[in-house]
Design a protein around this motif. Structure first.
Motif: not given
Ligand code: SAH
Length: 374
Positions: A21-39
């Protein structure tokens, strides 16, 4: 990005997903959101992840993947265990087993297709080694189990409260992928399990135990199976490389590094006339005298390729009693799911025809996960 290099986000550890997500210039909390959806919710469709912006969802759908492994079949046992067979990217099949015990639900997962260690009494070992599972294929077992059980957030199904790496393979010989999967099992934005409810079981890969220290603090089970080196050399050939004293030292080191009072589980598969004599029990009691641990006796689960037999119930309880008389904490693992070949050491999957040993076992063997009852 072309299709072939689109990363599969399912198996990315929290750290790796944050880096992407950092590489994509996205905020770190977005990655947390994504994991909540998936897992936590079991959602794989980016379009449904409505707390993320539409452009981000579209970009993720374009540039990444969310793909669980393929579920090949499901087998339910009369005592409520479920075994699933999963196809791997390498063309093999591995197994995982769900064991319901009251409020507790344990998932026994595989870490490799086949196993290279060739323990004389293990059906998986008889298959030879095919390949390491990817982190996606390991955490994918948890994801698929939750979906199959209907136990994602809001589901009505039974929970998965514990995960044990006691399926096919030697987890410490697939270290990096197993650790990535463990990071997700423990992560509060993913499965949120406590470190005490995730157990790595090893046949005694000493360098792997040393590497665990500092990298993880999950529970550790040791497949000992013999109270002296000459017998263990026969049952667990890895012992010739890492004999008992060296193994127990490594285990001591791991627990010393945790900085709190915890202890390993010692697994001892009882095989009739091989390692189940009273003398073995006494020797084991002495070996573990100053070694804090719990001992789990596993009556041998029989399978075709070997002549070993399970001891009688009486000799199992004699063995247990001798250990108890010496002050040890001992449990006898109740065999479950035997009829679906899902008990400890019965998991075989169907390993791709790739190993020398496979020549002797050309017929497809279904189901190679240790007979499970944790
Ligand atoms: N490779 C790891 C993970 C496998 S765990 C390890 O060796 O610990 C599976 C457990 O079941 C191990 O303790 C293994 O030794 C035991 N086991 C294997 N075959 C068995 C059999 N036929 N009957 C009973 N236990 C068995």
């Amino acid at each position: 990005m072309s299709n072939s290099v689109r990363p599969n986000l399912l198996g990315l550890s929290p750290a790796k997903l944050a880096a992407l997500f950092a590489e994509m210039s996205e905020q770190p909390f977005r990655a947390n959101q994504l994991r909540r959806w998936v897992h936590q919710r079991g959602v794989l469709d980016f379009a449904a992840m409505t707390d993320m912006s539409k452009p981000l969802r579209e970009r993720l759908a374009r540039e990444t993947l969310l793909e669980p492994p393929q579920l090949a079949s499901r087998h339910d046992s009369a005592d409520g265990c479920i075994k699933w067979i999963i196809g791997t990217a390498s063309g093999s099949a591995v197994e995982m087993v769900y064991i319901a015990e009251g409020a507790r639900g344990t998932l026994c997962v595989s870490s490799q297709a086949g196993c290279a260690l060739d323990c004389s009494f293990c059906a998986t070992g008889k298959q030879g080694f095919d390949s390491n599972l990817s982190a996606t294929e390991i955490i994918g077992q948890m994801w698929l189990a939750r979906r199959e059980l209907d136990s994602f957030e809001g589901g009505q199904g039974p929970p998965v409260t514990n995960v044990v790496f006691m399926g096919m393979g030697e987890p410490l010989l697939n270290f990096a992928n197993v650790m990535d999967a463990i990071d997700l099992l423990l992560d509060d934005h993913a499965y949120g399990l406590s470190k005490r409810r995730v157990t790595i079981s090893t046949a005694g890969v000493v360098p792997g135990i040393a590497r665990m220290g500092g990298r993880t603090d999950v529970a550790l089970a040791i497949s000992l199976h013999a109270p002296n080196d000459s017998l263990r050399d026969e049952l667990v050939p890895l012992n010739r490389k890492y004999p008992i004293a060296v193994l127990l030292d490594a285990v001591r080191g791991y627990f010393a590094g945790l900085g709190e009072k915890r202890e390993p589980l010692i697994e001892y598969t009882l095989i009739r006339g091989v390692n189940d004599h009273r003398q073995h029990a006494r020797q084991l009691a002495a070996l573990l005298r100053d070694f804090p641990c719990k001992i789990n006796l596993i009556p041998f689960n029989e399978f075709d390729e070997v002549d070993y037999r399970r001891p009688s119930a009486t000799s199992v309880s004699n063995f247990r009693n001798i250990l108890r008389e010496h002050g040890h904490v001992v449990m006898v693992r109740v065999t479950r799911a035997d009829e679906i070949a899902a008990a400890c050491g019965q998991l075989t999957g169907a390993v791709r025809d790739q190993t020398r040993r496979r020549q002797r076992h050309l017929r497809r063997v279904e189901g190679a996960i240790p007979a499970c009852s944790i």
